[in-house]
Design an enzyme around this catalytic site. Sequence first.
Site, PDB file in Angstrom:
ATOM      1  N   ASN A 196       8.334  -9.531  -1.978  1.00 32.79           N
ATOM      2  CA  ASN A 196       8.165 -11.016  -2.064  1.00 32.79           C
ATOM      3  C   ASN A 196       6.477 -11.219  -2.566  1.00 32.79           C
ATOM      4  OD1 ASN A 196       7.087 -10.449   0.376  1.00 32.79           O
ATOM      5  ND2 ASN A 196       8.312 -12.089   1.412  1.00 32.79           N
ATOM      6  N   PHE A 231       0.951  -1.097  -0.064  1.00 36.20           N
ATOM      7  CA  PHE A 231      -0.223   0.127  -0.033  1.00 36.20           C
ATOM      8  C   PHE A 231       0.907   1.367  -0.120  1.00 36.20           C
ATOM      9  CE2 PHE A 231      -1.888   2.971   3.357  1.00 36.20           C
ATOM     10  CZ  PHE A 231      -2.922   3.667   2.271  1.00 36.20           C
ATOM     11  N   TYR A 279      23.555   1.522  13.208  1.00 28.85           N
ATOM     12  CA  TYR A 279      24.240   1.912  11.814  1.00 28.85           C
ATOM     13  C   TYR A 279      24.708   3.261  11.678  1.00 28.85           C
ATOM     14  CZ  TYR A 279      24.278  -2.677   9.252  1.00 28.85           C
ATOM     15  OH  TYR A 279      24.481  -4.004   9.102  1.00 28.85           O
ATOM     16  N   VAL A 334      13.485  -9.661   1.315  1.00 29.34           N
ATOM     17  CA  VAL A 334      14.554  -8.970   1.717  1.00 29.34           C
ATOM     18  C   VAL A 334      15.012  -9.315   3.146  1.00 29.34           C
ATOM     19  CG1 VAL A 334      14.077  -6.625   0.642  1.00 29.34           C
ATOM     20  CG2 VAL A 334      13.158  -7.169   2.895  1.00 29.34           C
ATOM     21  N   THR A 373       2.227  -9.896   1.091  1.00 31.37           N
ATOM     22  CA  THR A 373       1.208  -9.131   1.408  1.00 31.37           C
ATOM     23  C   THR A 373       0.851  -8.082   0.235  1.00 31.37           C
ATOM     24  OG1 THR A 373       2.121  -7.559   3.095  1.00 31.37           O
ATOM     25  CG2 THR A 373       0.898  -9.455   3.930  1.00 31.37           C
ATOM     26  N   ARG A 403      -7.907  -4.248   8.342  1.00 27.75           N
ATOM     27  CA  ARG A 403      -8.013  -2.873   9.102  1.00 27.75           C
ATOM     28  C   ARG A 403      -8.922  -2.054   9.162  1.00 27.75           C
ATOM     29  NH1 ARG A 403      -2.205  -0.528   7.631  1.00 27.75           N
ATOM     30  NH2 ARG A 403      -2.483  -1.750   5.682  1.00 27.75           N
ATOM     31  N   TYR A 418       4.879  -7.433  15.823  1.00 30.90           N
ATOM     32  CA  TYR A 418       5.318  -6.092  14.674  1.00 30.90           C
ATOM     33  C   TYR A 418       5.822  -5.055  15.865  1.00 30.90           C
ATOM     34  CZ  TYR A 418       3.773  -2.189  11.693  1.00 30.90           C
ATOM     35  OH  TYR A 418       3.746  -1.251  10.797  1.00 30.90           O
ATOM     36  N   THR A 478      -2.637   5.160   8.540  1.00 31.37           N
ATOM     37  CA  THR A 478      -2.735   5.782   6.990  1.00 31.37           C
ATOM     38  C   THR A 478      -3.925   5.329   6.366  1.00 31.37           C
ATOM     39  OG1 THR A 478      -0.674   6.626   7.292  1.00 31.37           O
ATOM     40  CG2 THR A 478      -1.363   6.571   4.972  1.00 31.37           C
TER      41      THR A 478
END
Length: 318
Positions: A35, A14, A162, A60, A38, A189, A148, A178
Amino acid sequence: MRRARAVVTGGAGFLGSHLCERLLNEGFEVVCIDNLLTGSLANIEHLFGREGFTFIKYDVTNYVHVPGPVDFVLHFASPASPIDYLELPIQTLKVGSLGTHKALGLAKAKNARFLLASTSEVYGDPLVHPQSEGYWGNVNPVGPRGVYDEAKRFAEAMTMAYHRYHGLDTRIVRIFNTYGPRMRRNDGRVVPAFICQALAGEPLTVFGSGQQTRSFCYVDDLIEGVLRVLFCQISDPINLGNPEEMTVLEFAHLIRKLTGSQVPIEFRPLPVDDPRVRQPDITKARVYLGWEPRVPLEVGLAKTIEYFRRVLAAPSGP
Ligand code: UDP
């Protein structure tokens, strides 16, 4: 002179797809990595013909290599709805932790600027209201949403490590609720749920008493904020969201009004650890970026309703 080149992980999702589109419009070359766990090709189909757009289907959480120069890495890959966290808990943890590490590694190897899509979920069920960046949060690490919340908290810590240890140029945005076109119809959602229920003539499923609050930001405003953060000089986290707060029950009434649907409201159990309140304090973004949301809720929702009308009319859609 060479065009700036950005890698967007989660680029078929999204937010990621809107980000890819905006970057292309700004003249960037865009390498979209997803990938499709979702995310969906339907979200980026219209970008395939655009000059400078490349899509790589890839997870990733594994070592990432992108040939050629990279100027920006924007890490947006993650399942992002409470239903996803229940169905994909390990993937959610992996992409927030291992995926962030790999994306940071790519940025370091390319000497690129890195931007992490973090979340208001780092504040958990907040004891401070509204939430400003200085608040450290109230997260249940072992609850269903913990996969999450903790992955994103780890991702922020990794990004700062980093930054401090390797001197990497990094940015962190904490994204509040959002909404807009290309949300997944069945991701559970509240925005797609209520809109699709209203359009299908089904009851609106309000969880709990509906007195919990959220503050909804239109996707175009959010993406504008992301770009402003990308080009500012602040490496500490910055909240992005719309401070206009309402209860979920008020939101249900608004969706009924805007869809012109008289469907009833049905109350369902409140999910575990559902935050009771959420409203961004966007003082930092206002002061340092001159950013604030511009799209009124009713205008953004009208566009979103229009999108879901089309999706529901085309059964093979996303
Ligand atoms: N919610 C609801 N009915 C639904 C889906 C969600 O009442 O069908 C509520 C949910 O309990 C939460 C709010 O709406 O209080 C926002 O939920 P969402 O999943 O959109 O995102 P969250 O902000 O919780 O991550």
